[in-house]
Design a protein around this motif. Sequence first.
Motif, PDB file in Angstrom:
ATOM      1  N   ARG A  28      53.935  45.793  43.817  1.00  0.00           N
ATOM      2  CA  ARG A  28      54.247  46.096  42.422  1.00  0.00           C
ATOM      3  C   ARG A  28      53.664  45.032  41.544  1.00  0.00           C
ATOM      4  O   ARG A  28      53.258  45.688  40.234  1.00  0.00           O
ATOM      5  N   THR A  29      53.256  43.884  41.704  1.00  0.00           N
ATOM      6  CA  THR A  29      52.996  42.692  40.890  1.00  0.00           C
ATOM      7  C   THR A  29      51.232  42.676  40.696  1.00  0.00           C
ATOM      8  O   THR A  29      50.772  42.275  39.441  1.00  0.00           O
ATOM      9  N   TYR A  30      50.718  42.755  41.747  1.00  0.00           N
ATOM     10  CA  TYR A  30      49.269  42.719  41.928  1.00  0.00           C
ATOM     11  C   TYR A  30      48.409  44.057  42.091  1.00  0.00           C
ATOM     12  O   TYR A  30      47.577  44.576  41.378  1.00  0.00           O
ATOM     13  N   VAL A  31      48.962  44.674  43.002  1.00  0.00           N
ATOM     14  CA  VAL A  31      48.176  45.690  43.583  1.00  0.00           C
ATOM     15  C   VAL A  31      48.051  47.330  42.555  1.00  0.00           C
ATOM     16  O   VAL A  31      47.137  47.793  42.113  1.00  0.00           O
ATOM     17  N   GLU A  32      49.386  47.599  42.231  1.00  0.00           N
ATOM     18  CA  GLU A  32      49.535  48.962  41.422  1.00  0.00           C
ATOM     19  C   GLU A  32      48.798  48.412  40.056  1.00  0.00           C
ATOM     20  O   GLU A  32      48.247  49.298  39.615  1.00  0.00           O
ATOM     21  N   PRO A  33      49.194  47.570  39.638  1.00  0.00           N
ATOM     22  CA  PRO A  33      48.366  47.135  38.068  1.00  0.00           C
ATOM     23  C   PRO A  33      46.739  47.448  38.525  1.00  0.00           C
ATOM     24  O   PRO A  33      46.181  47.865  37.570  1.00  0.00           O
ATOM     25  N   TRP A  34      46.342  46.705  39.423  1.00  0.00           N
ATOM     26  CA  TRP A  34      44.778  46.598  39.673  1.00  0.00           C
ATOM     27  C   TRP A  34      44.472  47.754  39.736  1.00  0.00           C
ATOM     28  O   TRP A  34      43.390  48.518  39.210  1.00  0.00           O
ATOM     29  N   MET A  35      45.099  49.000  40.423  1.00  0.00           N
ATOM     30  CA  MET A  35      44.834  50.173  40.595  1.00  0.00           C
ATOM     31  C   MET A  35      44.828  51.016  39.260  1.00  0.00           C
ATOM     32  O   MET A  35      44.157  51.934  39.290  1.00  0.00           O
ATOM     33  N   ALA A  36      45.814  50.594  38.588  1.00  0.00           N
ATOM     34  CA  ALA A  36      45.870  51.502  37.188  1.00  0.00           C
ATOM     35  C   ALA A  36      44.504  51.184  36.359  1.00  0.00           C
ATOM     36  O   ALA A  36      44.234  51.878  35.469  1.00  0.00           O
ATOM     37  N   ASP A  37      44.168  49.892  36.724  1.00  0.00           N
ATOM     38  CA  ASP A  37      42.928  49.786  35.751  1.00  0.00           C
ATOM     39  C   ASP A  37      41.280  49.819  36.374  1.00  0.00           C
ATOM     40  O   ASP A  37      40.581  49.988  35.904  1.00  0.00           O
ATOM     41  N   ALA A  38      41.417  49.988  37.675  1.00  0.00           N
ATOM     42  CA  ALA A  38      40.269  50.122  38.402  1.00  0.00           C
ATOM     43  C   ALA A  38      39.350  51.531  38.111  1.00  0.00           C
ATOM     44  O   ALA A  38      40.087  52.612  37.901  1.00  0.00           O
ATOM     45  N   VAL A  39      38.286  51.319  37.990  1.00  0.00           N
ATOM     46  CA  VAL A  39      37.407  52.400  37.575  1.00  0.00           C
ATOM     47  C   VAL A  39      36.724  53.185  38.949  1.00  0.00           C
ATOM     48  O   VAL A  39      36.158  52.491  39.913  1.00  0.00           O
TER      49      VAL A  39
END
Length: 369
Positions: A28-39
């Motif tokens: 929830r802290t690292y992976v999900e936010p990264w996925m939301a920004d990943a192109v």
Amino acid sequence: MEDKSLLQKLPAIIPGLAMMVLTLYALRTYVEPWMADAVVFGQKGWLTKAAGLNYVLLAIIVGVFYRNVLFGGKIPGWAEEGFRTTRLFIKTGVIMLGSLYTIQSLFKVGGIAIVLILSFVFGTIFFVMLYGRLVGMDRSMIGTMGAACGVCGVSAAIATSTAVKAKPSEVAMAIATILGFGIVSMFVAPFVGRALDMSDYQFGAWVGTGILNSGQVLATCLAYNPNIAPGTAVAYGEIWNVVRVISIPFVVFFITAWFWKGEANAEHISLMQILKDKFPIFVLGFFGMTALSSIGALGEEGSETLHLLREVMSWIFGIGLVGIGAYIDVREIRAAGGRPLKVGVAAGLIKIVLALIIILLFVPKVANF
């Protein structure tokens, strides 16, 4: 062996539980936010929007990885007690979900939910009885599989197995079959729902009717819409699921009565005894929370109390879903081959496809509660 209290078990629970909590925290802290920004494919957030990946599905996938790859197929002794708390987390979360409803809303949804759920529950059981006899399955296997496919998987299979004198291997096959079917449904259903532009109400009603296991109903609804609030997929799906769970004692009695007719030495159990022994207690907790919500004891919609409650719920469910993934053993699913797999998959497919058609034809996009 003397049963230990929770306090005595705590040192053994902490390592596995800490692993589940830290896993969810990282997702929830690292992976999900990264996925939301990943192109991906030139589109920002493709993983969360188009692929539908969120912390719910990732928690299950990571749990499956732990069990089948990291742990080599068996949860190790140091983590076992912690991972055993999985069902406690899921049931606690379901109790808290009662806060999403009021008594008035339950009355409004009750009629259609009861008719639809009971039709599918007993229709599925009759199908398993007929098809199971056709392919030559033992009566004990038919009874266990009928309960597993008709109601809510693991709980119903275990509750029925004693009455129909099922062997442990038959119970394991029934559970592995319906869990295997449910795993596929968890990942496919959200894509189908989005492709058909289903509303949260329709999706929750479909999943609550068609998927065979309570935990998987929850996971699938959260995968479709991770929000926990009145009017979301998990709120609708869970009320359908609760109606189904309540039917467990009656299904156990029905299958047991069917078994009596063909087995001279079968154990005769009264409906009252089954209600006393098998009624799922957490359902009472669910209605207790609904009663508190109905009298305004939890605050108005949008209050800090309800916001905090739902944030806690999302963490409780997330931790439980890591555990659900860790209890998916690929080898057990492979072992559920042959006739039980054929009957279970046929029952599951007919149930979920027929439920989809009926929901799309007769259930409106917007609920009246």
